[in-house]
Design an enzyme around this catalytic site. Structure first.
Site, PDB file in Angstrom:
ATOM      1  N   ASP A  37     -14.903 -26.626  12.254  1.00  0.00           N
ATOM      2  CA  ASP A  37     -15.779 -26.622  11.056  1.00  0.00           C
ATOM      3  C   ASP A  37     -16.790 -27.772  11.162  1.00  0.00           C
ATOM      4  O   ASP A  37     -17.984 -27.590  10.904  1.00  0.00           O
ATOM      5  CB  ASP A  37     -14.963 -26.846   9.772  1.00  0.00           C
ATOM      6  CG  ASP A  37     -13.896 -25.796   9.521  1.00  0.00           C
ATOM      7  OD1 ASP A  37     -14.003 -25.054   8.547  1.00  0.00           O
ATOM      8  OD2 ASP A  37     -12.933 -25.713  10.317  1.00  0.00           O
ATOM      9  N   THR A  56     -11.249 -20.570   7.525  1.00  0.00           N
ATOM     10  CA  THR A  56     -10.589 -21.666   8.256  1.00  0.00           C
ATOM     11  C   THR A  56      -9.073 -21.510   8.264  1.00  0.00           C
ATOM     12  O   THR A  56      -8.417 -21.746   9.283  1.00  0.00           O
ATOM     13  CB  THR A  56     -10.969 -23.027   7.629  1.00  0.00           C
ATOM     14  OG1 THR A  56     -12.376 -23.143   7.681  1.00  0.00           O
ATOM     15  CG2 THR A  56     -10.339 -24.191   8.385  1.00  0.00           C
TER      16      THR A  56
HETATM   17  N1  LIG Z   1      -8.751 -22.149  -4.112  1.00  0.00           N
HETATM   18  C1  LIG Z   1      -9.572 -22.387  -3.086  1.00  0.00           C
HETATM   19  N2  LIG Z   1      -9.732 -23.634  -2.589  1.00  0.00           N
HETATM   20  C2  LIG Z   1     -10.556 -23.872  -1.549  1.00  0.00           C
HETATM   21  N3  LIG Z   1     -11.288 -22.930  -0.932  1.00  0.00           N
HETATM   22  C3  LIG Z   1     -11.170 -21.685  -1.392  1.00  0.00           C
HETATM   23  C4  LIG Z   1     -10.317 -21.342  -2.481  1.00  0.00           C
HETATM   24  N4  LIG Z   1     -10.415 -20.034  -2.702  1.00  0.00           N
HETATM   25  C5  LIG Z   1     -11.294 -19.556  -1.790  1.00  0.00           C
HETATM   26  N5  LIG Z   1     -11.753 -20.547  -1.007  1.00  0.00           N
HETATM   27  C6  LIG Z   1     -12.678 -20.428   0.113  1.00  0.00           C
HETATM   28  O1  LIG Z   1     -13.429 -19.238   0.005  1.00  0.00           O
HETATM   29  C7  LIG Z   1     -13.524 -18.587   1.269  1.00  0.00           C
HETATM   30  C8  LIG Z   1     -12.889 -17.219   1.159  1.00  0.00           C
HETATM   31  O2  LIG Z   1     -11.528 -17.354   0.802  1.00  0.00           O
HETATM   32  P1  LIG Z   1     -10.421 -16.309   1.226  1.00  0.00           P
HETATM   33  O3  LIG Z   1     -10.433 -16.233   2.721  1.00  0.00           O
HETATM   34  O4  LIG Z   1      -9.143 -16.841   0.672  1.00  0.00           O
HETATM   35  O5  LIG Z   1     -10.853 -15.028   0.586  1.00  0.00           O
HETATM   36  C9  LIG Z   1     -12.828 -19.495   2.266  1.00  0.00           C
HETATM   37  O6  LIG Z   1     -13.853 -20.296   2.833  1.00  0.00           O
HETATM   38  P2  LIG Z   1     -13.635 -21.372   4.035  1.00  0.00           P
HETATM   39  O7  LIG Z   1     -12.642 -20.815   4.968  1.00  0.00           O
HETATM   40  O8  LIG Z   1     -15.014 -21.488   4.583  1.00  0.00           O
HETATM   41  O9  LIG Z   1     -13.216 -22.639   3.369  1.00  0.00           O
HETATM   42  C10 LIG Z   1     -11.885 -20.264   1.390  1.00  0.00           C
HETATM   43  O10 LIG Z   1     -11.481 -21.504   1.868  1.00  0.00           O
HETATM   44 MG   LIG Z   2     -13.405 -24.474   3.764  1.00  0.00          MG
HETATM   45 MG   LIG Z   3     -15.953 -22.826   5.742  1.00  0.00          MG
END
Ligand SMILES: Nc1ncnc2c1ncn2[C@@H]1O[C@H](COP(=O)(O)O)[C@@H](OP(=O)(O)O)[C@H]1O
Ligand SMILES: [Mg+2]
Ligand SMILES: [Mg+2]
Ligand SMILES: [Mg+2]
Length: 307
Positions: free
Chosen positions: A50, A121
């Site tokens: 990242d 991630t």
């Molecule tokens: N409660 C939370 N806290 C931190 N990041 C979140 C979150 N809910 C969703 N996200 C972020 O939103 C994106 C999509 O989430 P998901 O895969 O769970 O559907 C991911 O991006 P990143 O991987 O870029 O951080 C994820 O980390």
């Molecule tokens: Mg993230």
């Molecule tokens: Mg990200």
């Protein structure tokens, strides 16, 4: 770079190459095996991939476009990067496109680029590599106008020799880098999170009575499923997503005829003064789907909690 092309085309064309370069960094970090995982909060992981991918994209963009605003998920980055991380070329085919009149004279000052250097991630750290994307979203004023979704491990599961693909979209022009498809009629397949659910998010999924629920990582990856006809809607009825998660997916999906809003049907704003948190959740629907049907069928208490 063809200076004569409108700024919006130059930004998309350049960001395609920057996202590709970032994707190679993500593959290199994975194969070297030292992920350097940090938890930024609660279940909010960051890895060396990242951090490095963001530095590559932002350093490259800033050299070509020193006066635009760039907001990256991983905060302010050191832009001193190895010289082979610096992208200098653009995708030539995008530079040749006809720019819609309304975006022809957009200036540096009106543009915000939202960078999610590695979306998915959590899945990356678990080896679910096809869920990972690199997202570069280009906003003009408050509107998401252009987007790049690069999938660095596309072809991984089928053992392809050369990995990765890059999808792009520009409102008023269309999409490229993939074959758009619409999901099957008379079925409801819903894509949702696999690593960030909660009671509210589950209640919304339950209420929509899907034939199938796909729990997969990444906002970029879920929108990809909508654009390839593998799911009808992406439903995330809770806070947690941020503007960098949705700017590029929204632009590409809407350029193809789909929609991305909060759970009440409001579009997010992407100007530089906006909040980063998508507090109203994420509801995205494929081309041809009745977006309002989903809003009507989300329980009132869920919509009320996501203001
Ligand atoms: N409660 C939370 N806290 C931190 N990041 C979140 C979150 N809910 C969703 N996200 C972020 O939103 C994106 C999509 O989430 P998901 O895969 O769970 O559907 C991911 O991006 P990143 O991987 O870029 O951080 C994820 O980390
Ligand atoms: Mg993230
Ligand atoms: Mg990200
Ligand atoms: Mg993300």
């Amino acid at each position: 770079m063809a200076q004569s092309s409108p700024l919006i085309l130059r930004l998309v064309a350049f960001s395609i190459n920057a996202a590709n370069r970032a994707g190679k960094i993500i593959r290199d970090v994975w194969s070297q095996g030292e992920l350097g995982i940090v938890d930024k909060g609660k279940n909010d992981l960051q890895t060396e991939a990242d951090r490095s991918a963001q530095r590559c994209i932002i350093a490259s963009l800033l050299r070509q476009f020193p006066n635009i605003t760039i907001i990256g998920e991983e905060g302010s980055s050191n832009c001193e990067v190895p010289s082979d991380w610096l992208v200098t070329e653009s995708d030539p085919s995008v530079l040749q496109l006809n720019c819609p009149k309304e975006f022809e004279s957009v200036t540096d000052k009106e543009v915000v680029v939202w960078v999610d250097p590695l979306d998915g991630t959590s899945e990356y750290t678990q080896g679910l590599l096809e869920h990972v994307t690199v997202l570069v979203g280009i906003a003009v004023g408050s509107q998401a106008v252009g987007g790049i979704i690069h999938q660095p491990y596309y072809g991984y599961a089928s053992g392809a020799e050369s990995l990765g693909r890059t999808l792009w979209g520009i409102k008023g022009i269309g999409v490229g880098g993939f074959t758009p498809s619409i999901p099957p009629a008379n079925q409801r397949i819903i894509a949702t999170t696999r690593s960030h659910s909660n009671a509210l998010a589950e209640q919304a999924i339950e209420a929509l009575k899907a034939d199938k629920v796909l729990c997969v990582g990444g906002a970029g990856h879920k929108v990809l499923l909508l654009m390839e006809g593998k799911a009808h809607a992406y439903v995330f009825a809770r806070d947690g997503c941020k503007r960098w998660d949705t700017c590029a997916p929204e632009a590409v999906l809407e350029a193809m005829g789909g929609r991305l809003t909060d759970m009440r049907g409001n579009q997010y704003a992407y100007d530089h003064n906006t909040y980063h948190a998508n507090k109203g959740g994420v509801l995205a629907t494929a081309k041809g789907e009745d977006h309002d049907w989903y809003i009507r069928n989300i329980p009132e208490n869920v919509r009320e909690s996501l203001k």
